[in-house]
Design a protein around this motif. Structure first.
Motif, short mmCIF file in Angstrom:
data_model
loop_
_atom_site.label_atom_id
_atom_site.label_comp_id
_atom_site.label_asym_id
_atom_site.label_seq_id
_atom_site.Cartn_x
_atom_site.Cartn_y
_atom_site.Cartn_z
N ALA A 125 3.68 -1.59 -3.04
CA ALA A 125 4.10 -0.38 -2.69
C ALA A 125 5.43 -0.37 -1.62
O ALA A 125 6.23 -0.15 -1.62
N GLU A 126 4.80 -1.17 -0.49
CA GLU A 126 5.74 -1.23 0.70
C GLU A 126 5.90 -2.63 1.49
O GLU A 126 6.27 -2.83 2.24
N HIS A 127 4.62 -3.48 1.16
CA HIS A 127 4.68 -4.73 1.81
C HIS A 127 5.60 -5.77 1.24
O HIS A 127 5.70 -6.79 1.98
N GLY A 128 6.12 -5.56 -0.03
CA GLY A 128 6.71 -6.50 -0.80
C GLY A 128 5.87 -7.68 -1.49
O GLY A 128 4.65 -7.45 -1.52
N ILE A 142 -1.63 3.46 -1.32
CA ILE A 142 -2.86 3.27 -0.73
C ILE A 142 -3.21 1.91 -0.38
O ILE A 142 -2.87 1.11 -1.33
N HIS A 143 -3.63 1.43 0.84
CA HIS A 143 -4.00 0.16 1.19
C HIS A 143 -5.51 -0.14 0.79
O HIS A 143 -6.27 0.12 1.34
N LEU A 144 -5.53 -0.50 -0.50
CA LEU A 144 -6.87 -0.62 -1.18
C LEU A 144 -7.43 -2.20 -0.74
O LEU A 144 -7.32 -2.88 -1.67
N GLY A 181 -4.18 4.96 3.96
CA GLY A 181 -2.76 4.86 3.95
C GLY A 181 -2.15 6.26 3.39
O GLY A 181 -2.69 7.27 3.88
N HIS A 182 -1.03 6.11 2.82
CA HIS A 182 0.03 6.91 3.02
C HIS A 182 -0.18 7.96 1.62
O HIS A 182 0.53 7.80 0.58
N MET A 183 -1.40 8.78 1.63
CA MET A 183 -1.70 9.52 0.43
C MET A 183 -0.38 10.27 -0.10
O MET A 183 -0.36 10.64 -1.13
N LEU A 225 -6.00 6.10 15.66
CA LEU A 225 -7.01 5.94 14.66
C LEU A 225 -6.53 5.64 13.44
O LEU A 225 -7.31 4.54 12.74
N ARG A 226 -5.39 5.90 12.98
CA ARG A 226 -4.72 5.63 11.72
C ARG A 226 -4.07 4.29 12.00
O ARG A 226 -4.32 3.34 10.96
N GLU A 227 -3.41 4.10 12.84
CA GLU A 227 -2.60 2.77 12.97
C GLU A 227 -3.18 1.52 13.22
O GLU A 227 -2.61 0.64 13.04
ZN ZN Z 1 1.26 1.19 5.31
#
Ligand code: ZN
Ligand code: MLT
Length: 472
Positions: free
Chosen positions: A428-431, A389-391, A382-384, A332-334
């Motif tokens: 944050a994490e996608h570059g 957060i993927h806003l 996302g990764h609270m 559900l999250r992924e």
């Molecule tokens: Zn992510």
């Protein structure tokens, strides 16, 4: 100038690589030229598929001599178009997928040595088979490859406990833009011998060289894992719940994810087999894990949740009773990214703020978004637990997707302003990839960007390694 060199270069590469190592048919190369989000359709005259670092070294030397650019690519799952060529049909794609051997796993040293083209999922499984854990998990792990994961310093679901990809790297092998092979495949926990070169390549998004192999740090495999999905009344309540788990047993939290009702509705609508146990405006997904055998995580989890239910921080909760149920809840999250893609045009903001400021970020962004484009749908997830957060924003229902996407910079700037005010980061994490280099001067300008540019010119003076990415 480069285009005229390309046929001769391709003939030379054919000699170096043999028929299996080179794709030139437009039908075969097309999937390598388009990014996952289909933001920047590209074209390439050839996809290079070396079998080892020596072949790759010869390839890089030939390309540099011909002044032809290379675009390193792993599983092609970049969210910022960081691994695909532009549309000039003059950049060659360098696929690492044939270098896909897990060379060794050492459960005493807690390390694994593997090649760049191993998928993250295959690497996790190899670690697990040896009784260890590779504590890095991202939604695209079935396709994403270790080389790309490291080149982009991927984060994902377990950063709250284990850090980012960077924190797992003990050693690297890299083919430099000169074609030289740097073998830094050391597996030492302590090694203070000058500048930490490996960390320079991690997060460089293929602009400084090509990662061909790595030594990764592992953790002991968990013996107990517990997972709960909770309906919570607000993002603030999700943060309060995280704080409660953190106070109770911080060492046990392996993931703490946030999802909104909007995102869950997309998953229910677009992902076959997705079962949402209860409807809510906000959700938290909490995973606890430990290698200990006597930790009684279930009691811990139930204890914290019961108190939170009593205090109305949690409105409803379900705890996974089997591995299959754990998989179903994680799904559900992924599947959020995939579901959102199927819903229509969206603008993604992969931002981070201090964890304590996530609720304020969401509240302010919602107000600013409605002012900017009324009806635009905010889909934050996302990764609270680590503040990432993927806003994301979905087009207003029935809106023209092309017109909506034309406002992407307005939306990213609107979010950026709030994130800056909250002391956060625009990626944050996608570059940075090809999507966000224009943001670098205002976020990382001055001495920081100048130092990055100096490093780039020192290692890649011709500017042929993944051009147009990261740096403006
Ligand atoms: Zn992510
Ligand atoms: C995720 O956490 O699911 C990924 O980073 C994908 C996304 O941001 O859409």
């Amino acid at each position: 100038m480069p285009d005229t060199n390309i046929p001769a270069l391709i003939a030379q590469l054919h000699t170096i690589l043999g028929p299996r190592g080179l794709l030139t048919d437009a039908h075969d190369t097309a999937p390598f030229a388009e990014d996952w989000r289909k933001l920047f359709p590209g074209r390439t005259p050839a996809v290079i598929r070396p079998e080892n670092a020596e072949e790759l070294s010869a390839v890089v030397k030939a390309c540099m001599q011909a002044r032809v650019a290379l675009v390193p690519q792993g599983g092609n799952t970049s969210m910022v178009a960081g691994a695909t060529p532009d549309d000039s049909n003059s950049q060659l794609v360098l696929s690492l997928s044939r270098m896909n051997v897990v060379r060794s796993v050492d459960p005493i040293d807690l390390t694994m040595t593997l090649e760049a083209g191993v998928t993250l999922k295959a690497a996790q499984m190899a670690a697990s088979d040896a009784g260890c854990l590779l504590p890095l998990s991202i939604s695209s792990e079935g396709t994403a490859q270790i080389g790309g994961v490291l080149a982009t310093n991927a984060g994902g679901n377990n950063t709250v406990r284990y850090g980012n990809a960077r924190d797992m790297v003990l050693g690297l092998e890299v083919v430099l833009p000169s074609g030289e092979i740097w073998n830094g495949l050391r597996r030492l926990r302590k090694d203070n011998t000058g500048y930490c070169l490996r960390q320079l390549f991690v997060g460089s998004e293929g602009t400084l060289g090509v990662i061909t192999a790595a030594v990764l740090k592992l953790a002991p495999r968990p013996n107990e894992i517990e997972l709960a999905l909770c309906a919570v009344p607000s993002a603030q309540a999700a943060l309060d719940l995280f704080t409660r788990f953190n106070r109770h047993d911080p060492a046990a939290i392996s993931a703490f994810e946030y999802m909104s009702g909007a995102g869950m509705a997309f998953v229910a609508k677009h992902i076959p087999g997705a079962m949402i146990p209860f409807e809510a405006a906000h959700y938290a997904l909490i995973e606890l894990a430990t290698p200990r055998r006597d930790a009684r995580l279930r009691e811990s989890l139930e204890g914290v949740l019961e108190a939170a239910l009593e205090d109305e921080i949690v409105l409803d909760a379900v705890i996974a009773e089997s591995e299959a149920q754990r998989g179903a809840l994680w799904k559900l999250r992924e599947e959020h990214a995939e579901a959102q893609k199927r819903e229509g045009a969206s603008v993604k903001n992969d931002v981070s703020v201090p964890v304590s400021r996530v609720p304020e970020l969401l509240a302010r962004a919602e107000i600013a978004a409605q002012k900017l484009i009324p009806g635009m749908r905010m889909v934050p997830f996302g990764h609270m637990g680590d503040g990432n957060i993927h806003l994301n924003f979905e087009q207003p229902e029935g809106a023209n997707p092309v017109e909506f996407l034309a406002r992407d910079h307005d939306i990213m700037d609107m979010v950026g302003e709030i994130v800056r005010d909250l002391d956060g980061s625009f990626s944050a994490e996608h570059g940075v990839g090809r999507l966000k280099p224009y943001m670098m001067p205002s976020w990382r300008g001055g001495a920081e960007l100048a130092a990055m540019q100096a490093i780039k010119s020192a290692l890649d003076p011709l500017g042929l390694m993944n051009p147009g990415k990261v740096l403006p």
